[in-house]
Write a protein that holds these residues in place. Sequence first.
Motif, PDB file in Angstrom:
ATOM      1  N   LYS A   1     -54.816  19.462  -9.458  1.00  0.00           N
ATOM      2  CA  LYS A   1     -56.197  19.915  -9.665  1.00  0.00           C
ATOM      3  C   LYS A   1     -56.263  21.446  -9.600  1.00  0.00           C
ATOM      4  CE  LYS A   1     -60.495  18.372  -9.879  1.00  0.00           C
ATOM      5  NZ  LYS A   1     -60.980  17.576 -10.975  1.00  0.00           N
ATOM      6  N   ASN A   2     -55.551  22.035  -8.637  1.00  0.00           N
ATOM      7  CA  ASN A   2     -55.506  23.497  -8.519  1.00  0.00           C
ATOM      8  C   ASN A   2     -54.881  24.117  -9.765  1.00  0.00           C
ATOM      9  OD1 ASN A   2     -56.762  23.679  -6.068  1.00  0.00           O
ATOM     10  ND2 ASN A   2     -54.885  23.874  -4.871  1.00  0.00           N
ATOM     11  N   LYS A   3     -53.805  23.496 -10.249  1.00  0.00           N
ATOM     12  CA  LYS A   3     -53.155  23.998 -11.445  1.00  0.00           C
ATOM     13  C   LYS A   3     -54.114  23.955 -12.630  1.00  0.00           C
ATOM     14  CE  LYS A   3     -48.975  23.340 -14.184  1.00  0.00           C
ATOM     15  NZ  LYS A   3     -47.777  22.527 -14.383  1.00  0.00           N
ATOM     16  N   GLN A   4     -54.854  22.854 -12.735  1.00  0.00           N
ATOM     17  CA  GLN A   4     -55.833  22.712 -13.818  1.00  0.00           C
ATOM     18  C   GLN A   4     -56.945  23.756 -13.676  1.00  0.00           C
ATOM     19  OE1 GLN A   4     -57.709  18.898 -13.921  1.00  0.00           O
ATOM     20  NE2 GLN A   4     -58.811  19.305 -15.804  1.00  0.00           N
ATOM     21  N   LEU A   5     -57.394  23.983 -12.441  1.00  0.00           N
ATOM     22  CA  LEU A   5     -58.438  24.978 -12.209  1.00  0.00           C
ATOM     23  C   LEU A   5     -57.936  26.390 -12.531  1.00  0.00           C
ATOM     24  CD1 LEU A   5     -60.093  23.685  -8.909  1.00  0.00           C
ATOM     25  CD2 LEU A   5     -61.083  23.684 -11.206  1.00  0.00           C
ATOM     26  N   ASP A   6     -56.669  26.675 -12.204  1.00  0.00           N
ATOM     27  CA  ASP A   6     -56.098  27.978 -12.560  1.00  0.00           C
ATOM     28  C   ASP A   6     -56.072  28.173 -14.070  1.00  0.00           C
ATOM     29  OD1 ASP A   6     -55.716  28.813  -9.979  1.00  0.00           O
ATOM     30  OD2 ASP A   6     -53.616  28.126  -9.869  1.00  0.00           O
ATOM     31  N   GLU A   7     -55.682  27.119 -14.790  1.00  0.00           N
ATOM     32  CA  GLU A   7     -55.663  27.200 -16.251  1.00  0.00           C
ATOM     33  C   GLU A   7     -57.075  27.406 -16.795  1.00  0.00           C
ATOM     34  OE1 GLU A   7     -53.800  23.586 -17.512  1.00  0.00           O
ATOM     35  OE2 GLU A   7     -51.823  24.189 -16.792  1.00  0.00           O
ATOM     36  N   ASP A   8     -58.041  26.683 -16.231  1.00  0.00           N
ATOM     37  CA  ASP A   8     -59.444  26.850 -16.653  1.00  0.00           C
ATOM     38  C   ASP A   8     -59.924  28.268 -16.381  1.00  0.00           C
ATOM     39  OD1 ASP A   8     -59.475  24.215 -17.441  1.00  0.00           O
ATOM     40  OD2 ASP A   8     -60.614  23.495 -15.695  1.00  0.00           O
TER      41      ASP A   8
END
Length: 178
Positions: free
Chosen positions: A18-25
């Motif tokens: 989820k953190n990785k996805q949020l970083d990408e976002d």
Amino acid sequence: LQKVKNDLEMVLSTVRSKNKQLDEDLKREQQWCEEQEQLLDALKNVEEKTKTQAEQLSTKSLKGKGFDELENKMLKLKTYKKELLSALGEFLDEHFPPPERGENTKKKNSSAQPAVKLITLQEILEMLINKLITTPHEPYIIINESFWPPYIELLLRTGTALRHQEDPNRIRLEAFHN
């Protein structure tokens, strides 16, 4: 304990993804924001160029008879505005004298001078009009102790001014032109 450990590892992996996805976002949003800022800068440059070109064209095309007519109309409007403002000033001076002259001198603390110089109704109206014209998106003025409460009440009761919905210490001129 093993089950709890496995569950926690699963939660940890979920949180990491989820953190990785949020970083990408976040990176995508920052890139979009930078693109929008560049676009805004480009549009501002185009607007400035267009405005200067329009001013140059308008001054060239308005030279002569049309320009003189517009100047005459502007002068007439300015003189009419001055006449209206002076008539308003005379009316307000006659019917709404400054608070110091119109106050009853037999009040309790008659010997004490007011701590703040009270402003006239004309000054209040000028402040409201100027605020509405200069910042129509935020036309409110803040009422302080220099505003005589009967004048504020008069403006509010006649519908000339309106209170702010959230802050009762702010008023604005009713937008009659809308």
